[in-house]
Design a protein around this motif. Structure first.
Motif, PDB file in Angstrom:
ATOM      1  N   UNK A 179       0.786  -1.224   0.000  1.00  0.00           N
ATOM      2  CA  UNK A 179       0.000   0.000   0.000  1.00  0.00           C
ATOM      3  C   UNK A 179       0.821   1.278   0.000  1.00  0.00           C
ATOM      4  N   UNK A 180       1.653   1.528   1.008  1.00  0.00           N
ATOM      5  CA  UNK A 180       2.191   2.862   1.233  1.00  0.00           C
ATOM      6  C   UNK A 180       3.668   3.003   0.865  1.00  0.00           C
ATOM      7  N   UNK A 203      -5.304   5.661   3.401  1.00  0.00           N
ATOM      8  CA  UNK A 203      -6.333   4.652   3.551  1.00  0.00           C
ATOM      9  C   UNK A 203      -5.861   3.419   4.286  1.00  0.00           C
ATOM     10  N   UNK A 204      -6.740   2.408   4.289  1.00  0.00           N
ATOM     11  CA  UNK A 204      -6.455   1.182   5.037  1.00  0.00           C
ATOM     12  C   UNK A 204      -6.582  -0.076   4.194  1.00  0.00           C
ATOM     13  N   UNK A 209      -3.741   2.051  -2.041  1.00  0.00           N
ATOM     14  CA  UNK A 209      -2.288   2.225  -2.190  1.00  0.00           C
ATOM     15  C   UNK A 209      -1.968   3.465  -3.030  1.00  0.00           C
ATOM     16  N   UNK A 210      -0.896   4.146  -2.642  1.00  0.00           N
ATOM     17  CA  UNK A 210      -0.436   5.333  -3.365  1.00  0.00           C
ATOM     18  C   UNK A 210       0.652   4.918  -4.342  1.00  0.00           C
ATOM     19  N   UNK A 226       1.984  11.081  -7.308  1.00  0.00           N
ATOM     20  CA  UNK A 226       1.363   9.856  -6.807  1.00  0.00           C
ATOM     21  C   UNK A 226      -0.158   9.874  -6.937  1.00  0.00           C
ATOM     22  N   UNK A 227      -0.713   8.674  -6.873  1.00  0.00           N
ATOM     23  CA  UNK A 227      -2.161   8.487  -6.887  1.00  0.00           C
ATOM     24  C   UNK A 227      -2.640   8.226  -5.464  1.00  0.00           C
ATOM     25  N   UNK A 228      -3.957   8.178  -5.297  1.00  0.00           N
ATOM     26  CA  UNK A 228      -4.523   7.801  -3.994  1.00  0.00           C
ATOM     27  C   UNK A 228      -5.202   6.438  -4.063  1.00  0.00           C
ATOM     28  N   UNK A 229      -4.843   5.639  -5.067  1.00  0.00           N
ATOM     29  CA  UNK A 229      -5.422   4.308  -5.138  1.00  0.00           C
ATOM     30  C   UNK A 229      -5.086   3.616  -6.436  1.00  0.00           C
TER      31      UNK A 229
END
Length: 798
Positions: A179-180, A203-204, A209-210, A226-229
């Motif tokens: 994810x991170x 997020x969780x 995932x970024x 970066x993205x947020x997902x």
């Protein structure tokens, strides 16, 4: 049919005369199949675009990392001056995981050495890296030992940068826990990794995932895009921020906080694209980030509506409005992976990746130039059969582009173009991509759920290739020019100082050296790993060493020559051409000398010949009809591109290849093929060295249009206990010595003209111990119109 050829060369000119007579009136077309690339960086390689730098130029050598079919993280080295691979085909990783997320980040260090960083895709709580022992590592030993450091969870995607303003500290950014983004730092020598630090939190769930792309000026700044997902399952947006002087900033230079305050969230960064801002449900994915002329990055991303609708965009920072200005670039075409793959029993492998596009990259040496991969031609909007590479040039800051095709009508797909940093001159600037099969990001062996039987799932099978950006013609055409060397009294001098105690005489375009003589003939030739030396040699009296070589000075250098004959076998002299037979007649040698004396190109000022005989001073060496040329006809073996041939012949046996790609060994009833797309003509010739230390039933070689036995192939027997009525046995001359014997087969006289696709290598042994052995090396396929064993493309006579 022609009589068999023997050893490395010929004792008469009858064979050559017959060949010239046969083909003199025949119209010959070029044999090699044309390609749209100038060089092959690896015969076996696929890579992801979230790892940088996945290819890097250092001192004129292109280092490219990729994942092989068998799951090793691979690395190749290619000399850009000659366009040829040098060193070994390296397995960097001790592990095997057939997943394209595992290629390495390559970083030249300020101390002159290099660093490579890699990991398994979400599989271990361990990161891997190597630091080279030399400035230009060419072998696995040159890279030093594999080292590791712990991380909080599994990882992927290494991105490494060194900042001179921070005492040459090295940063490596990577994804942890599926994810991170996290990072570690190393000291200026690429050692002593710090504890992993959480950098971005988002997020969780796994789909939160970024995905991050990074870029650095190498001095004091690292940018993050970066993205947020994951766009397949999330409504993604794009963000930007940068690190400088230990602080983190928004795009407008607003300080967010100290790097020590990490992790940061998406709300700390600047929006590049906010989901829905254009009134659509399109989801973006970041592809590339490079710096513009003002030091501010230029961003590239794909924009997906569905599996049939993907576009490329660029984003440029506008300081007046304080926002990122988005501009449409081109139609990217369709998604690469539109569905999972299934085994015969229905077992599912991989998954749908509707957001995978072919790839887009900026040329950092020309900021008005980009490269894309798409299955839509940007010149006319028409769909193409395969994904092709296109170059776009803008004159209005990206408002529009003029397009030209880099590849066209390709037999395979072409993906993920990339322009590596590090070129010191325009002639070193290249674009690389991979071409071949790509239907999933994984490969592997699995057991079928229904039967428990093994099934090989091949999601990718491709090679990494490249093209010179600033060379208008094929690089081969510009280098494949042979020169003739004619020794005479005015251009010949002593070599090796006191080593030369003999004399030289000249006759018939040649030189005879005797009386413990060492001589140097003046030449002016740029030696590369492709340099080949053609000559005839004889010795009427054997001495201790009879050798020939190339040198850039007159001082004795063992590593600059190859031995042909003699009573002494100095380990410092290349000895694989020590095959002369002591009958005093001329024998012909075609030697790829550059492979053994020129890992890096150099200018040779001398052709060196000797008849070393310190004890008696009676040895003689005569050389004549000497020429030098650049030869690109040799087959390069890559372990993971050696495939099975015809399931009815068993499982293919066992095989191995040498790290330099020159030699293939087959055992245990082995039938194997390598791809060889070649247009056979009446003048096509096949040459190779062969040996066997274990006699089997049938040892041979063939050229075939498919991978099925007895379906039109042209097969030649070399050795074995069994006769084969379907094979040509005129070349079955191997004597069982256990040493290499050279073969020259005028295959164009035996095979029908037309396309062949495979070269087949055979060590057939079905019965008894089933352990017959066939070893092939220095395999060349080329057209030879006048019978002098020089590739027509390189022949000065043509």
């Amino acid at each position: 049919m022609l009589p068999s050829t023997r050893q490395i060369h010929f004792h008469s000119t009858r064979w050559l005369s017959a060949l010239v007579t046969l083909i003199a009136s025949t119209s010959i077309s070029a044999g090699p199949v044309n390609t749209d690339y100038d060089f092959i960086a690896s015969e076996d390689g696929t890579y992801i675009w979230y790892i940088d730098e996945r290819a890097r130029i250092n001192n004129g050598v292109l280092y490219t990392s990729y994942v092989k079919i068998d799951g090793h993280t691979g690395l190749s080295t290619l000399n850009l001056e000659s366009g040829s691979r040098i060193g070994d085909d390296i397995d960097l990783s001790s592990f095997q995981q057939a997943d394209d997320h595992n290629n390495a980040a390559i970083l030249p260090l300020k101390n002159g050495k290099m660093m490579s960083l890699y990991t398994l895709h979400d599989a271990r709580r361990t990161q891997y890296y190597r630091v080279s022992n030399t400035p230009l590592p060419l072998t696995l030993e040159d890279w030093g030992e594999e080292k590791t450091y712990p991380i909080p969870s599994s990882a992927t995607y290494n991105n490494a940068y060194q900042l001179s303003a921070e005492n040459n500290r090295v940063y490596n950014f990577f994804r942890v826990g599926a994810r991170d983004p996290y990072y570690v730092t190393f000291d200026s020598n690429g050692e002593n990794p710090s504890e992993a630090k959480h950098f971005i939190q988002n997020g969780t769930q796994w789909w939160d995932r970024a995905y991050a792309k990074y870029a650095s000026n190498g001095v004091d700044r690292i940018d993050v895009f970066f993205t947020d997902g994951h766009p397949t399952v999330s409504r993604t947006s794009l963000y930007h921020m940068y690190i400088k002087g230990g602080n983190v900033y928004k795009s407008d230079n607003t300080r967010i906080g100290s790097l020590q305050d990490a992790p940061f969230g998406k709300n700390d960064a600047t929006f590049v694209y906010q989901y829905g801002e254009d009134g659509t449900s399109r989801r973006p994915w970041n592809h590339e980030m490079r710096y513009g002329s003002d030091g501010i990055p230029v961003l590239f991303y794909s924009h997906q509506l569905d599996e049939n609708t993907i576009d490329y965009y660029t984003a440029i920072w506008d300081s007046t409005s304080g926002s990122w200005i988005k501009k449409w670039v081109a139609d990217a075409g369709d998604a690469l992976i539109r569905a999972p793959m299934y085994a015969p029993d229905g077992t599912k492998y991989g998954g749908t990746q509707n957001d995978y596009a072919g790839g887009i990259t900026l040329n950092p040496y020309n900021l008005n130039e980009i490269f894309i991969s798409a299955n839509v031609d940007p010149r006319n909007g028409q769909e193409t059969t395969n994904y092709e590479i296109y170059k776009g040039t803008t004159t209005n800051n990206g408002d529009s582009y003029q397009w030209e095709a880099v590849t066209s009508d390709s037999p395979d797909n072409n993906y993920r173009p990339f322009v590596p940093f590090g070129a010191n001159k325009p002639s070193e600037q290249v674009v690389v991509w991979f071409t071949g099969k790509y239907e999933q990001f994984t490969n592997g062996y699995r057991n079928l759920q229904s039967t428990g039987e093994p099934y090989f799932f091949k999601g990718y099978d491709s090679k990494v290739v490249g093209k010179y950006i600033n060379r208008n013609a094929s690089y081969l055409a510009s280098t494949c020019q042979a020169v003739t060397i004619t020794p005479n009294a005015s251009n010949t001098t002593g070599y090796g100082g006191n080593q030369d105690q003999g004399s030289a005489s000249f006759d018939n375009n040649g030189i005879t050296v005797s009386g413990n003589g060492w001589k140097a003939v003046d030449i002016d030739y740029r030696v590369t790993p492709n340099t080949t030396l053609s000559f005839e040699f004889k010795s009427e009296t054997q001495g201790e060493e009879h050798a020939i070589g190339l040198d850039n000075n007159l001082a004795l250098s063992n590593g600059k020559r190859i031995r042909l004959y003699g009573t002494q076998k100095d380990a410092g002299i290349e000895g694989r051409f020590d095959t002369y037979h002591s009958d005093g007649g001329f024998e012909r040698f075609i030697t790829p000398i550059g492979k053994f004396i020129a890992n890096s190109p150099y200018s040779a000022g001398h052709l060196v010949v000797n008849a070393d005989d310190d004890a008696n001073a009676t040895g003689t060496s005569t050389f004549r009809n000497i020429s030098l040329f650049e030869d690109h006809s040799e087959i390069y073996f890559s372990r993971n591109q050696v495939d099975n041939y015809d399931a009815n012949q068993g499982d293919g046996g066992t095989f191995d290849v040498t790290p330099d790609g020159s030699t293939l060994t087959l055992t245990d009833n082995g039938w194997r093929v390598v791809e060889l797309p070649y247009d056979i003509t009446p003048s096509t010739v096949l040459t190779f060295d062969f040996k066997s230390t274990r006699l089997g039933e049938f040892h041979g070689i063939a050229m075939d249009g498919d991978s099925s036995l007895n379906n039109g192939e042209t097969r030649f027997a070399l050795y074995g206990t069994q006769a084969d009525p379907s094979s040509n046995e005129n070349y079955k001359t191997y004597g069982g010595s256990g040493e290499f014997q050279h073969f020259t087969i005028p295959v164009g006289q035996h095979a029908a003209s037309g396309r062949t696709n495979y070269l087949v290598f055979i060590a057939d042994h079905d019965g008894g111990t089933k352990n017959g052995e066939s070893i092939f090396r220095n395999v060349r396929v080329f057209d030879d119109t006048n019978g002098n064993l020089i590739d027509d493309r390189c022949d000065p006579a043509l």
